[in-house]
Design an enzyme around this catalytic site. Structure first.
Site, PDB file in Angstrom:
ATOM      1  N   SER A 129     -22.356 -12.511  17.702  1.00  0.00           N
ATOM      2  CA  SER A 129     -22.630 -13.243  18.941  1.00  0.00           C
ATOM      3  C   SER A 129     -21.803 -12.712  20.103  1.00  0.00           C
ATOM      4  CB  SER A 129     -22.294 -14.719  18.769  1.00  0.00           C
ATOM      5  OG  SER A 129     -22.994 -15.262  17.691  1.00  0.00           O
ATOM      6  N   TRP A 159     -17.123 -16.245  19.521  1.00  0.00           N
ATOM      7  CA  TRP A 159     -17.222 -17.178  18.383  1.00  0.00           C
ATOM      8  C   TRP A 159     -16.859 -16.516  17.065  1.00  0.00           C
ATOM      9  CZ3 TRP A 159     -17.486 -21.310  21.102  1.00  0.00           C
ATOM     10  CH2 TRP A 159     -18.332 -21.399  22.198  1.00  0.00           C
ATOM     11  N   GLY A 345     -15.930 -48.568   8.891  1.00  0.00           N
ATOM     12  CA  GLY A 345     -15.819 -49.406  10.087  1.00  0.00           C
ATOM     13  C   GLY A 345     -14.743 -48.871  11.021  1.00  0.00           C
ATOM     14  N   GLU A 369     -23.848 -19.677  12.227  1.00  0.00           N
ATOM     15  CA  GLU A 369     -24.719 -18.868  11.346  1.00  0.00           C
ATOM     16  C   GLU A 369     -26.191 -19.285  11.506  1.00  0.00           C
ATOM     17  OE1 GLU A 369     -23.385 -17.338   7.684  1.00  0.00           O
ATOM     18  OE2 GLU A 369     -21.284 -17.364   8.298  1.00  0.00           O
ATOM     19  N   THR A 371     -28.402 -22.008  14.358  1.00  0.00           N
ATOM     20  CA  THR A 371     -28.543 -23.458  14.548  1.00  0.00           C
ATOM     21  C   THR A 371     -29.666 -24.001  13.648  1.00  0.00           C
ATOM     22  OG1 THR A 371     -30.190 -23.110  16.260  1.00  0.00           O
ATOM     23  CG2 THR A 371     -27.888 -23.264  16.998  1.00  0.00           C
ATOM     24  N   GLU A 373     -32.227 -25.362  14.654  1.00  0.00           N
ATOM     25  CA  GLU A 373     -33.491 -24.970  15.285  1.00  0.00           C
ATOM     26  C   GLU A 373     -33.868 -23.546  14.857  1.00  0.00           C
ATOM     27  OE1 GLU A 373     -30.897 -26.440  16.799  1.00  0.00           O
ATOM     28  OE2 GLU A 373     -31.824 -28.395  17.103  1.00  0.00           O
TER      29      GLU A 373
HETATM   30  N1  CAA Z   1     -34.026  -9.868   6.223  1.00  0.00           N
HETATM   31  C1  CAA Z   1     -34.385  -8.593   6.476  1.00  0.00           C
HETATM   32  N2  CAA Z   1     -34.782  -8.155   7.692  1.00  0.00           N
HETATM   33  C2  CAA Z   1     -34.814  -9.061   8.696  1.00  0.00           C
HETATM   34  C3  CAA Z   1     -34.456 -10.410   8.510  1.00  0.00           C
HETATM   35  C4  CAA Z   1     -34.056 -10.812   7.215  1.00  0.00           C
HETATM   36  N3  CAA Z   1     -33.679 -12.064   6.958  1.00  0.00           N
HETATM   37  N4  CAA Z   1     -34.587 -11.055   9.682  1.00  0.00           N
HETATM   38  C5  CAA Z   1     -35.030 -10.155  10.584  1.00  0.00           C
HETATM   39  N5  CAA Z   1     -35.150  -8.949   9.972  1.00  0.00           N
HETATM   40  C6  CAA Z   1     -35.604  -7.697  10.594  1.00  0.00           C
HETATM   41  C7  CAA Z   1     -37.056  -7.844  11.019  1.00  0.00           C
HETATM   42  O1  CAA Z   1     -37.940  -7.491   9.959  1.00  0.00           O
HETATM   43  C8  CAA Z   1     -37.130  -6.866  12.162  1.00  0.00           C
HETATM   44  O2  CAA Z   1     -37.295  -5.549  11.664  1.00  0.00           O
HETATM   45  P1  CAA Z   1     -38.397  -4.556  12.334  1.00  0.00           P
HETATM   46  O3  CAA Z   1     -37.825  -4.219  13.675  1.00  0.00           O
HETATM   47  O4  CAA Z   1     -38.468  -3.433  11.384  1.00  0.00           O
HETATM   48  O5  CAA Z   1     -39.660  -5.352  12.437  1.00  0.00           O
HETATM   49  C9  CAA Z   1     -35.749  -6.935  12.808  1.00  0.00           C
HETATM   50  O6  CAA Z   1     -34.880  -7.464  11.788  1.00  0.00           O
HETATM   51  C10 CAA Z   1     -35.709  -7.837  14.012  1.00  0.00           C
HETATM   52  O7  CAA Z   1     -36.099  -9.127  13.570  1.00  0.00           O
HETATM   53  P2  CAA Z   1     -36.884 -10.177  14.473  1.00  0.00           P
HETATM   54  O8  CAA Z   1     -37.981  -9.464  15.189  1.00  0.00           O
HETATM   55  O9  CAA Z   1     -37.240 -11.347  13.621  1.00  0.00           O
HETATM   56  O10 CAA Z   1     -35.744 -10.543  15.527  1.00  0.00           O
HETATM   57  P3  CAA Z   1     -35.710 -11.680  16.635  1.00  0.00           P
HETATM   58  O11 CAA Z   1     -35.069 -11.105  17.833  1.00  0.00           O
HETATM   59  O12 CAA Z   1     -37.041 -12.324  16.777  1.00  0.00           O
HETATM   60  O13 CAA Z   1     -34.619 -12.738  16.043  1.00  0.00           O
HETATM   61  C11 CAA Z   1     -33.780 -14.582  14.776  1.00  0.00           C
HETATM   62  C12 CAA Z   1     -34.751 -13.397  14.868  1.00  0.00           C
HETATM   63  C13 CAA Z   1     -34.059 -15.148  13.397  1.00  0.00           C
HETATM   64  C14 CAA Z   1     -34.004 -15.632  15.832  1.00  0.00           C
HETATM   65  C15 CAA Z   1     -32.308 -14.045  14.852  1.00  0.00           C
HETATM   66  O14 CAA Z   1     -31.989 -13.605  16.148  1.00  0.00           O
HETATM   67  C16 CAA Z   1     -31.300 -15.066  14.398  1.00  0.00           C
HETATM   68  O15 CAA Z   1     -31.085 -15.237  13.196  1.00  0.00           O
HETATM   69  N6  CAA Z   1     -30.617 -15.738  15.363  1.00  0.00           N
HETATM   70  C17 CAA Z   1     -29.481 -16.576  15.038  1.00  0.00           C
HETATM   71  C18 CAA Z   1     -28.223 -15.767  15.079  1.00  0.00           C
HETATM   72  C19 CAA Z   1     -27.194 -16.241  14.132  1.00  0.00           C
HETATM   73  O16 CAA Z   1     -27.454 -16.753  13.049  1.00  0.00           O
HETATM   74  N7  CAA Z   1     -25.963 -16.009  14.505  1.00  0.00           N
HETATM   75  C20 CAA Z   1     -24.871 -16.331  13.657  1.00  0.00           C
HETATM   76  C21 CAA Z   1     -23.635 -15.788  14.248  1.00  0.00           C
HETATM   77  S1  CAA Z   1     -22.482 -15.405  13.009  1.00  0.00           S
HETATM   78  C22 CAA Z   1     -21.556 -16.764  12.736  1.00  0.00           C
HETATM   79  O17 CAA Z   1     -21.829 -17.845  13.158  1.00  0.00           O
HETATM   80  C23 CAA Z   1     -20.453 -16.434  11.777  1.00  0.00           C
HETATM   81  C24 CAA Z   1     -19.264 -17.245  11.840  1.00  0.00           C
HETATM   82  O18 CAA Z   1     -18.244 -16.806  12.331  1.00  0.00           O
HETATM   83  C25 CAA Z   1     -19.249 -18.531  11.140  1.00  0.00           C
END
Ligand code: CAA
Length: 385
Positions: A129, A159, A345, A369, A371, A373
């Protein structure tokens, strides 16, 4: 608690007992104070490492324990029930940076980084992020430009859990800087260490919960990163991060189950001893129904999680199930912690009892990791592919 459905092996039961004993001795007695003082206890990393809890999924050939995913999640639940802040340190380390290096690292990278990480000598963190890139992770702007034998990274990661004490951070940066429309396809993963010139720790967040887990931003100011720190193939870092989050989300689900279980157990014990209207409040059906709902949800979330763990260990793709497990477990943690405060309470609303901490700690499991949503987005997409 209500775990007979899990059908655990003797080894899994043993691991759980070890984690329970560790939590009882090294974590639970200090959790309230660490939370109050927002104190990260550095000696905990060494203790977790010595006990093997930082190398649970790393093969023995790299000094890990080489355990199955359920064993790891059981241990994590025990730690989370004692202190959710300690659990996030353990979850991020075991699920994200170590797994990424194990899966995509070269032999030399595994020797240099994975081995000490497995022993707990180096704590791992994960930096995806940025201040303006959260749910839309592929929009990240941190740039990596090749210059001779180095990459030069410029940008701010946000974060980052355990960021103040991490010895190894797997960070995602944009290597295809010419075309932002390539989204996830122009991003690479790098192994970063705090000694690199241009690395600094930025803002430390003041948080509602998980106060004993330091969350910071990391500033990369034309940070020179040797070329052998690129992890895996160039421009594949986003896909690696997404695949790793399938695993990471199971860790957060286990953390949430641990918080929920602790809240349930506290509420149940309180309902036994709290007297109102000349009887223990557990005699009232209003309280019994709350406890019944709490126990059912904890058991359901845990079952979903461990079924997912087994599917993962069989080699199945678990993207949809890990998102479901995280969604169910984090919403369970919020529900159960909220009900626990209600059962206590007024005493639930003050810091004399731990349930208000459980409620504050539970909230973040619906946020980091991915939301709730975003979990629904992932689940809905998987339903239609
Ligand atoms: N497994 C394998 N490949 C995957 C995948 C998965 N689970 N998810 C996506 N991909 C691949 C897709 O196949 C795609 O590949 P191609 O380009 O070959 O088609 C590529 O990755 C891009 O994927 P999307 O087109 O689906 O990407 P997007 O921009 O639409 O985003 C999303 C998808 C699910 C919304 C993603 O952005 C997401 O998970 N967002 C949330 C972010 C997140 O979880 N952040 C956590 C921060 S870490 C944290 O919190 C740690 C901490 O310190 C506690």
């Amino acid at each position: 608690m209500l775990d007979t459905l899990l059908d655990l092996t003797d080894t899994q039961k043993e691991i759980r007992e070890l984690a329970r004993a560790f939590a009882r001795e090294h974590v639970a007695p200090f959790a309230e104070q660490w939370d109050r003082e927002a104190h990260f206890e550095p000696s905990l990393v060494g203790k977790l490492g010595e006990a093997g809890f930082l190398g649970m999924l790393i093969p023995e050939e790299y000094d890990g324990l080489g355990l199955d995913t359920s064993s790891y999640l059981l241990a994590l639940e025990e730690i989370a029930a004692a202190d959710a802040s300690t659990a996030v340190l353990m979850s991020v380390h075991n699920s994200l940076p170590t797994q990424m290096i194990l899966r995509w690292g070269t032999d030399a990278q595994k020797e240099r980084w994975l081995r000490p990480m497995a022993r707990g000598e180096l704590l791992g963190a994960f930096a995806l992020s940025e201040p303006d890139s959260g749910s839309d992770a592929a929009s990240l702007r941190c740039q990596a430009v090749r210059d001779g034998d180095d990459w030069v990274l410029t940008g701010t990661k946000a974060w980052v859990s355990s960021g103040t004490h991490a010895g190894v951070i797997v960070a995602m940066a944009r290597t295809d800087t010419a075309d932002m429309r390539r989204g996830g396809r122009g991003i690479s993963a790098f192994i970063i260490t705090p000694d690199l010139p241009g690395f600094s720790i930025g803002k430390k967040e003041r948080k509602m919960g998980l106060c004993a887990s330091p969350t910071v931003s990391l500033v990369f100011d034309e940070m020179r990163v040797p070329a052998d720190r690129l992890l895996g193939e160039i421009n594949y870092g986003f896909v690696y991060a997404m695949q790793s989050l399938d695993h990471g989300r199971m860790g957060i689900a286990s953390q949430a189950v641990g918080i929920a279980r602790a809240a349930f157990e506290a509420a149940r014990a309180y309902a036994d001893q709290r007297q109102q209207f000349r009887r223990p409040i557990r005699d009232f059906q209003a309280i019994q129904f709350k406890l019944a709902d709490m126990a059912s949800r904890v058991t359901g979330a845990r079952m979903m999680l461990h079924a997912t763990a087994r599917a993962k260990d069989r080699g199945d793709k678990v993207t949809i199930y890990s998102s479901m497990a995280k969604l169910l477990a984090s919403e369970t943690a919020m529900f159960v912690a909220d009900e626990a405060v209600q059962i206590f309470g007024g005493y639930g609303y003050v810091k004399e009892y731990p349930v208000e901490r459980y409620l504050r700690d539970a909230k973040v499991t619906e946020i980091y990791e991915g939301t709730s949503e975003i979990q629904r987005v992932v689940i809905a997409r998987e339903l239609y592919t």
